[in-house]
Every structure is written in structure tokens, then in C-alpha cells.
Write a protein that holds these residues in place. Sequence first.
Motif, PDB file in Angstrom:
ATOM      1  N   ASP A   1       0.850  -1.265  -0.037  1.00  0.00           N
ATOM      2  CA  ASP A   1      -0.013   0.162   0.020  1.00  0.00           C
ATOM      3  C   ASP A   1       1.102   1.028   0.107  1.00  0.00           C
ATOM      4  N   GLU A   2       0.194   2.037  -0.704  1.00  0.00           N
ATOM      5  CA  GLU A   2       1.139   3.581  -0.556  1.00  0.00           C
ATOM      6  C   GLU A   2       0.906   4.094   0.749  1.00  0.00           C
ATOM      7  N   VAL A   3       2.121   4.402   1.426  1.00  0.00           N
ATOM      8  CA  VAL A   3       2.055   5.155   2.894  1.00  0.00           C
ATOM      9  C   VAL A   3       2.579   6.402   2.766  1.00  0.00           C
ATOM     10  N   GLY A   4       3.251   7.002   1.791  1.00  0.00           N
ATOM     11  CA  GLY A   4       3.987   8.004   1.682  1.00  0.00           C
ATOM     12  C   GLY A   4       3.038   9.457   1.098  1.00  0.00           C
ATOM     13  N   CYS A   5       1.985   9.167   0.819  1.00  0.00           N
ATOM     14  CA  CYS A   5       1.288  10.155   0.360  1.00  0.00           C
ATOM     15  C   CYS A   5       0.542  11.052   1.548  1.00  0.00           C
ATOM     16  N   GLY A   6       0.133  12.175   1.478  1.00  0.00           N
ATOM     17  CA  GLY A   6      -0.708  12.878   2.329  1.00  0.00           C
ATOM     18  C   GLY A   6       0.286  13.535   3.557  1.00  0.00           C
ATOM     19  N   VAL A   7      -0.465  13.736   4.702  1.00  0.00           N
ATOM     20  CA  VAL A   7       0.030  14.712   5.714  1.00  0.00           C
ATOM     21  C   VAL A   7       1.327  13.822   6.336  1.00  0.00           C
ATOM     22  N   ILE A   8       2.337  14.573   6.663  1.00  0.00           N
ATOM     23  CA  ILE A   8       3.524  13.915   7.284  1.00  0.00           C
ATOM     24  C   ILE A   8       3.187  13.808   8.822  1.00  0.00           C
ATOM     25  N   PRO A   9       3.364  12.542   9.378  1.00  0.00           N
ATOM     26  CA  PRO A   9       3.217  12.160  10.506  1.00  0.00           C
ATOM     27  C   PRO A   9       3.745  12.868  11.561  1.00  0.00           C
TER      28      PRO A   9
END
Length: 111
Positions: A59-67
Motif C-alpha cells: 500500500d502507498e503510505v508516503g502520500c498525504g500529511v507527514i506524521p
Amino acid sequence: MTVLFIGGTHQGKAALARALYPALPLAENLHARVREELAAGRDPMALLDTMRGCAITCDEVGCGVIPIDRADEAYREAVGRLCCAIAAEADAVIRVTAGIPQFIKGENPCT
């Protein structure tokens, strides 16, 4: 042969892997295996050797808001680095969106 399938969750990566490369062992949910390795204090890059010769889904986990949480950021980075290493060696890299494959590297074996 090694093939990497990437994309969002529940987009049909495993089904496509089975359809396009039925002879390859299927290694599903690489992102979850990375989390398990980190939780156990092991280096997820060691998974690279075990993934050779497989159809791998991640799964893509690198898109979106940075944790904000450092552990979540380290997890995301580890998934990305491992995917880059697998992709560099893979015969094919396929992004899957809504069940539709987009060949980033390699060619469709059915054409």
C-alpha cells in the motif's frame, strides 16, 4: 522474476498479481511486514532478500500529511526505502488504481 504492485489500499493489487503472474509466489502487504519488523527492532531492509522471485503488494503510505509521531515517520520512510530497493531490482513495477494496472517498469505479460 520479481514484480512490485503499489497503490492505495483495496485497489485490487493482489487480484492483479494473481491474474498477471500466477506462477509467482504472492507476498501481500509489504507495508504491514515493515511495521512488524520495526516493532521487533529489526531492519526492514533485510526483507529485500526474501522478496526476490515474488509478486509483492504494498500500500502507498508516503502520500498525504507527514506524521508528527517520529515512529510513524520512520515507518513511512522504511516502507519507501524498501520499495525503492525492490523496484530497482524488479522486472516490473505496477501502480494499481481501481483495479487498473499502470506499468511503471516492465511490460504487461498479457500483451
